[in-house]
Structures are given as structure tokens and as C-alpha cells.
Scaffold this motif. Structure first.
Motif, PDB file in Angstrom:
ATOM      1  N   THR A   1      40.198  37.740  45.180  1.00  0.00           N
ATOM      2  CA  THR A   1      40.342  38.475  43.922  1.00  0.00           C
ATOM      3  C   THR A   1      40.982  39.839  44.129  1.00  0.00           C
ATOM      4  O   THR A   1      40.648  40.808  43.451  1.00  0.00           O
ATOM      5  N   GLY A   2      41.938  39.907  45.051  1.00  0.00           N
ATOM      6  CA  GLY A   2      42.712  41.129  45.235  1.00  0.00           C
ATOM      7  C   GLY A   2      43.771  41.270  44.164  1.00  0.00           C
ATOM      8  O   GLY A   2      43.733  40.620  43.108  1.00  0.00           O
TER       9      GLY A   2
ATOM     10  N   ARG B   1      46.132  36.349  34.387  1.00  0.00           N
ATOM     11  CA  ARG B   1      46.891  36.601  33.160  1.00  0.00           C
ATOM     12  C   ARG B   1      47.828  35.435  32.847  1.00  0.00           C
ATOM     13  O   ARG B   1      47.973  35.034  31.676  1.00  0.00           O
ATOM     14  N   ALA B   2      48.471  34.884  33.881  1.00  0.00           N
ATOM     15  CA  ALA B   2      49.387  33.763  33.652  1.00  0.00           C
ATOM     16  C   ALA B   2      48.639  32.529  33.154  1.00  0.00           C
ATOM     17  O   ALA B   2      49.140  31.797  32.287  1.00  0.00           O
ATOM     18  N   ILE B   3      47.444  32.296  33.668  1.00  0.00           N
ATOM     19  CA  ILE B   3      46.653  31.147  33.208  1.00  0.00           C
ATOM     20  C   ILE B   3      46.278  31.318  31.738  1.00  0.00           C
ATOM     21  O   ILE B   3      46.324  30.356  30.957  1.00  0.00           O
TER      22      ILE B   3
ATOM     23  N   ALA C   1      34.340  40.274  35.559  1.00  0.00           N
ATOM     24  CA  ALA C   1      34.106  41.078  34.358  1.00  0.00           C
ATOM     25  C   ALA C   1      35.421  41.469  33.692  1.00  0.00           C
ATOM     26  O   ALA C   1      35.549  41.429  32.466  1.00  0.00           O
ATOM     27  N   GLU C   2      36.407  41.838  34.503  1.00  0.00           N
ATOM     28  CA  GLU C   2      37.688  42.277  33.942  1.00  0.00           C
ATOM     29  C   GLU C   2      38.427  41.144  33.250  1.00  0.00           C
ATOM     30  O   GLU C   2      39.095  41.349  32.225  1.00  0.00           O
ATOM     31  N   HIS C   3      38.314  39.927  33.802  1.00  0.00           N
ATOM     32  CA  HIS C   3      39.109  38.811  33.284  1.00  0.00           C
ATOM     33  C   HIS C   3      38.269  37.763  32.557  1.00  0.00           C
ATOM     34  O   HIS C   3      38.752  36.657  32.300  1.00  0.00           O
ATOM     35  N   ASP C   4      37.050  38.111  32.217  1.00  0.00           N
ATOM     36  CA  ASP C   4      36.189  37.246  31.414  1.00  0.00           C
ATOM     37  C   ASP C   4      35.996  35.882  32.075  1.00  0.00           C
ATOM     38  O   ASP C   4      36.124  34.832  31.432  1.00  0.00           O
TER      39      ASP C   4
END
Length: 379
Positions: free
Chosen positions: A8-9, A17-19, A47-50
Motif C-alpha cells: 500500500t505504498g 483510483r483506477a479500479i 481508510a483513505e480509499h474506503d
């Protein structure tokens, strides 16, 4: 399709975001698991990407995964890929796919015997991120060459002139043969010369030089190569991390036009220039920009890739495609470190450059200790 992101770097955010953007193209996919050796980093990413689930174990996430995105340091790519294919999970791996031709050949064997896919027909498949192949300009240029509209390809230049300060290599896995696989040839320029191969086709011979000129690393920090292609065309390839004014540039000269791409980490149609040869003004009408097309990037590659996964078709970038590019990287190192030209197919299983890009080794000595914990990322 349920997706797990392993590692998760920084690059993982682009994958997430692309997904999400796949929905606009009629593809239903969700990141359901985030896995990282660092539990806190996985939690922050989730948390940032739900992302509903996160943790440190890939083995625990795989039973609930249809597609695995491998965003770890390159040294952890192989084991994660093999585990996923055996579990019937499709795999999308960041570049470079693995550290050596030997490792990629192991993936090819594993894919041929992969388990039935969890989602969609067929068996689990492997693909590598090479997003620059999927920009509208690259697809257009390849189509015009295939149609013969631009005449024969003749000459190309391929320059990855980037800058990485000494602090960049404080990250323990960077700048090492055994964890990053190589320097800018493997980790940076590989995107540009992959696009070069996608446009000009298979290569046949390479002569190269490499050096460690300014950074305290085990690998090179610059390489330069001359490449001959099966169609007779020739190209120069430069990979540098020492260039303060950063640019990524490709120029393709054909019988009827010069087509140029100048960008940094991604491009749209605005980054292309088309110049017809003298007396070939009609050729200029062939280059029709598509302002609404997706720019090069992960979304542009993931759309046809997920469509292929859903239908059981071959993904647009296969293990053989990845191998052609990785073989060129190995040949650049072999030529640079042995002082001899290298032909396609020359690096076989008995060649030291098949097992490692370092091969017989450069003349400079190692400067870094082996980082601990890399192997833990897939447990």
C-alpha cells in the motif's frame, strides 16, 4: 470482481483510483482488501480509499479475492503471483514484473497450470502494468504502422531522463540487485522502452554501456543502448536518474513521417507531435487526435484487462509481452557488463544474466546491506 491490493505504498493509490474509475466503463470491481507488511500503513490506506478489510496476510485475503494487484517492491512479486495463480486469482503486477528472466519463466509455467478463475470463465491469468501502451497516441501510431500508412519504421530514440536525489535511495530495497532488480534500466526506463517495443516490434540485437556515476547504489544509475529490430529499424535507448530537467521522450522516424512523444510520467494526445516527410503532406491527415480518449495510465490499461478477465480472454499484455521487454533489459546489462553485443534469445537458462540482471557483475563493488523483512510481505 473483488480486488485485493498487496503493498500500500505510493503506486497503490493509483491502482485504487483506477479500479474505482472502471465503473464508468461498465465494469463492476471493488477493492475489498488492502494488505501490507506494515499494519498501520494498510489501515491508513484502507481508510483513505474506503477499503472494507485490511491486514498483513495475503494468505487470509486470497480466498475472498478475484483479482490481485501486486504493488510491493519487486523482490516480493514472484511469491505473491505464484500463490494467486494457484488459488485461481488473476494477477496484475507493477513493473518490473519480477527480478529476472528465470523468475518470469516460472510465472509462465505457473500460468499454464493455474487454477480455474474465481471470477469469469477460464483459468487465472497474469499481466504486467505497462500503461503507456494504452494511450490513444500509441494505439494510433501502432495502427498506422500496421496499415503501412507511414511506410517502414526506420529510426527511433527512447529517452528516460529522470532525477532521483541521493535521499531517494535511503529506502532500503532501492538501488539493489537482489530487491529492486536493477537501476533505471529496470525500474524507470522500462516503461519507455516497453512502449518502443510495442511500436517497433521485436528486437534482435543490442549493444550497451552502463555506469554508476553519482549515486551510492549497487546498481547502475545510467545506461545507454543501441537496439536493432527484426524489421531492420534501429533505436537508441537512454535510462538516467541523474538528469535535473526530467523528461520522457520517444521519437519514431518512418519513411513518411516523424512522430514524437514528450511527457514525464504519463501522456495525452497533446503530448504528441506529427511531422510529415517532405512531399508527404497527405500523411499529416492520418494523425487525427482524440481529445476525449483516456490518457495513458492505469485506467486505460485496466479497462481492457478487466474485460478480458470477465470474459476469459487473453489480457492485452501477456507474459510473453512482459518477457520481451524484460529480455531487452537483461540484454542491456549483459552487453554493458561483458562488452559484447547480445542477440535476442541468447540469454538461456545457463547464462548468469538469466538468473539475475547483475549477471557476472559490474566492476564496482556493492555499497548497501541486504534489507531485512522483504520476504515477509507475502506471508
Amino acid at each position: 470482481m473483488r480486488t485485493t491490493i498487496l503493498g500500500t505504498g505510493a503506486i497503490a493509490g493509483q491502482h485504487a483510483r483506477a479500479i474505482r474509475e472502471l465503473a464508468a466503463h461498465g465494469i463492476t470491481a471493488q477493492v475489498t482488501h488492502a494488505v501490507d507488511i506494515d499494519a498501520d500503513r494498510a489501515a491508513r490506506f484502507a481508510a483513505e480509499h474506503d477499503v472494507p478489510r485490511h491486514g498483513t496476510s495475503l494468505a487470509e485475503a486470497l480466498p475472498e479475492t478475484d483479482v490481485l494487484h501486486v504493488c510491493t517492491p519487486p523482490g516480493a512479486h514472484l511469491d505473491a503471483t505464484l500463490a494467486a495463480l494457484a488459488a485461481g486469482v488473476h494477477v496484475i503486477v507493477e513493473k518490473p514484473a519480477v527480478l529476472s528472466l528465470a523468475e518470469l519463466d516460472r510465472i509462465a509455467v505457473a500460468e499454464r497450470s493455474a487454477a480455474p478463475a474465481r471470477s469469469g470463465p477460464g483459468t487465472a491469468r497474469f499481466t504486467q502494468v505497462v500503461q503507456h501502451r494504452f494511450g490513444a497516441g500509441a494505439l494510433r501510431l501502432r495502427r498506422l504502422l500496421d496499415d503501412g500508412a507511414l511506410g517502414r519504421p526506420l529510426v527511433a530514440t527512447c529517452d528516460t531522463l529522470w532525477f532521483r536525489p541521493p535521499a531517494y535511495f535511503d529506502v532500503p530495497w532501492r538501488g539493489r540487485w537482489d530487491t529492486e532488480g536493477g537501476g533505471p534500466t529496470m525500474g524507470h526506463g522500462i516503461h519507455q522502452f516497453d512502449l518502443l517495443l510495442a511500436i517497433f516490434g521485436p528486437w534482435t540485437e543490442v549493444t550497451a554501456m552502463a555506469g554508476r556515476l553519482a549515486r551510492e547504489v549497487d546498481t547502475e544509475d545510467v545506461s545507454m543502448a543501441i537496439v536493432r529490430f527484426a524489421n531492420g529499424a534501429m533505436a537508441s535507448v537512454t535510462n538516467s536518474l541523474l538528469s535535473p530537467r526530467e523528461t520522457s521522450g520517444l521519437r519514431f522516424d518512418t519513411e513518411r513521417a516523424t512522430v514524437e512523444l514528450s511527457h514525464l510520467y504519463g501522456y495525452s494526445d497533446e503530448n504528441w507531435t506529427f511531422t510529415p516527410a517532405r512531399g508527404q503532406d497527405e500523411a499529416a491527415r492520418l494523425w487525427i487526435p482524440e481529445p476525449d480518449a483516456l490518457p495513458s495510465g492505469h485506467t486505460a490499461q485496466f479497462v481492457p484487462t478487466y474485460q478480458a478477465f470477465a470474459t476469459g480472454e487473453t489480457p492485452p499484455v501477456t507474459v510473453d509481452d512482459a518477457r520481451g521487454t524484460l529480455e531487452l533489459a537483461a540484454a542491456i546489462y549483459r552487453s554493458a557488463f561483458t562488452g559484447a553485443p547480445v542477440r535476442a534469445g541468447q540469454i538461456g537458462p545457463d547464462d548468469p544474466f538469466h538468473e539475475s540482471m547483475r549477471g557476472t557483475g559490474p566492476e564496482w563493488a556493492p555499497v548497501k546491506d541486504v534489507p531485512a523483512g522483504i520476504e515477509e510481505v507475502v506471508r
